[in-house]
Write a protein that holds these residues in place. Structure first.
Motif, PDB file in Angstrom:
ATOM      1  N   UNK A   1       0.848  -1.184   0.000  1.00 16.90           N
ATOM      2  CA  UNK A   1       0.000   0.000   0.000  1.00 16.90           C
ATOM      3  C   UNK A   1       0.889   1.241   0.000  1.00 16.90           C
ATOM      4  N   UNK A   2       0.342   2.346  -0.473  1.00 17.01           N
ATOM      5  CA  UNK A   2       1.141   3.572  -0.538  1.00 17.01           C
ATOM      6  C   UNK A   2       0.276   4.796  -0.278  1.00 17.01           C
ATOM      7  N   UNK A   3       0.842   5.734   0.480  1.00 19.80           N
ATOM      8  CA  UNK A   3       0.258   7.062   0.677  1.00 19.80           C
ATOM      9  C   UNK A   3       1.272   8.042   0.116  1.00 19.80           C
ATOM     10  N   UNK A   4       0.927   8.684  -0.981  1.00 20.50           N
ATOM     11  CA  UNK A   4       1.885   9.516  -1.707  1.00 20.50           C
ATOM     12  C   UNK A   4       1.384  10.958  -1.770  1.00 20.50           C
ATOM     13  N   UNK A   5       2.055  11.829  -1.054  1.00 16.16           N
ATOM     14  CA  UNK A   5       1.746  13.256  -1.132  1.00 16.16           C
ATOM     15  C   UNK A   5       2.619  13.946  -2.171  1.00 16.16           C
TER      16      UNK A   5
END
Length: 348
Positions: free
Chosen positions: A278-282
């Motif tokens: 999973x990834x949270x990319x700002x």
């Protein structure tokens, strides 16, 4: 001296430092609205409420010979040797944002101009965003919310994610930077193990922070959440390369609030495409992904438009830090958040 010489006079108050703004007009309107400029403080005189978005305008020609303090922000024009020659009285360049790399040149250091940054202020919302995403990721909130969007209201969360929750989890921070250290502070109340990989952090320093210092390869393989807080430098390009992305644990979450260039994004997209990361990319490369990029709409990815840093009401904190520095300069006090040429070489 006799009484005939007359009474001693009080020393004349120092003339106020002359201040100008240097940033994009829309930035000035958001960070330094008229109400904030009206409270500039004693010892400071604003030459013009209009910001200098270029040093080649008639306004710049009028202000540069007088200015002693530049309040800079996003979109500040470059302070070159030629510009500084037209600003002989300039002594301070105080940045109401994070990195000063976009407008500070060697000529600034050569002139002995003092530089300050509000990076400390900007680190606060980035760390808050990171903490929120770490807690949500370990609780599997993002994954479960995605499934609910598909109409699976009758799901069994524990059956889907038996390891959900934050208790006993391992968080890996890539970089003990200003933001990384603030994330460490925010994680202290939680029952998690914090690993840090940073070539500039000593074992004693890690012990003082209450974290475990490890090599990056060990960190990515051990952490339930990997969060990046390293500067964007030539030597950190693709620091998270394909091998390290492949080494991340199945079900782990990768968070990037630093810069897209630190990550091999193609390798990240391939790993995410397999469904076990999973990834949270700002931040991404490019800043706005091309249409049709595989990261768009992927259920394992949360994309945010570079919002981790200061926005909205948080801009007031940036202004406050810069104005406090200006008031210290006017009072003859040392700057609280100075930037040096040496520090800038290995910072974001």
């Amino acid at each position: 001296m006799s009484l005939a010489d007359g009474p001693l006079s009080a020393p004349a108050p120092a003339a106020p430092l002359k201040v100008a703004l240097a940033m994009a007009p829309d930035v000035a309107a958001r960070i330094f609205p008229p109400s904030r400029l009206a409270a500039l403080g004693e010892g400071l005189e604003l030459l013009s409420p209009e910001p200098l978005s270029s040093f080649d305008t008639p306004l710049a020609q009028a202000l540069l010979p007088q200015v002693e303090v530049l309040l800079t922000g996003w979109g500040a024009p470059l302070l070159t040797e030629e510009v500084l020659a037209r600003a002989p009285k300039l002594r301070f360049a105080l940045h109401a944002a994070g990195s000063v790399k976009e407008h500070i040149t060697d000529a600034v250091w050569d002139r002995g101009i003092q530089v300050s940054t509000a990076a400390e202020a900007n680190s606060i919302p980035v760390a808050e965003y990171t903490l929120a995403m770490i807690l949500l990721a370990n609780k599997c909130v993002l994954q479960l919310a995605s499934q609910l969007q598909d109409g699976r209201a009758a799901m069994d969360p524990e059956a889907l994610f038996p390891g959900m929750g934050n208790f006993g989890k391992t968080v890996g921070l890539v970089g003990a930077s200003r933001i990384g250290r603030r994330v460490i502070e925010l994680l202290r109340p939680f029952d998690v193990t914090v690993l840090v990989a940073d070539p500039f952090l000593s074992p004693a320093g890690a012990a003082g922070l209450g974290v475990e210092l490890v090599e990056l390869d060990e960190l990515v393989a051990a952490a339930d959440v990997v969060s990046v807080h390293a500067p964007d430098l030539p030597e950190t390009h693709h620091l998270l390369n394909e091998a390290r992305i492949e080494a991340m644990r199945p079900g782990a979450t990768f968070i990037n609030t630093a810069r897209g260039a630190l990550v091999d994004q193609a390798a990240l997209a391939r790993r995410i495409g397999r469904g076990d990361l999973y990834a949270v990319l700002d931040v991404t490369t490019p800043w706005v992904l091309d249409a049709g990029d595989p990261l768009y709409g992927h259920p394992n990815v949360v994309l945010t438009p570079h919002i981790a840093g200061s926005l909205g009401v948080e801009l007031g904190r940036l202004a406050s830090y810069a104005l406090q520095e200006a008031r210290r300069a006017a009072a003859g006090l040392p700057l609280r958040y100075p930037v040096t040429a040496r520090e800038l070489a290995r910072s974001a």
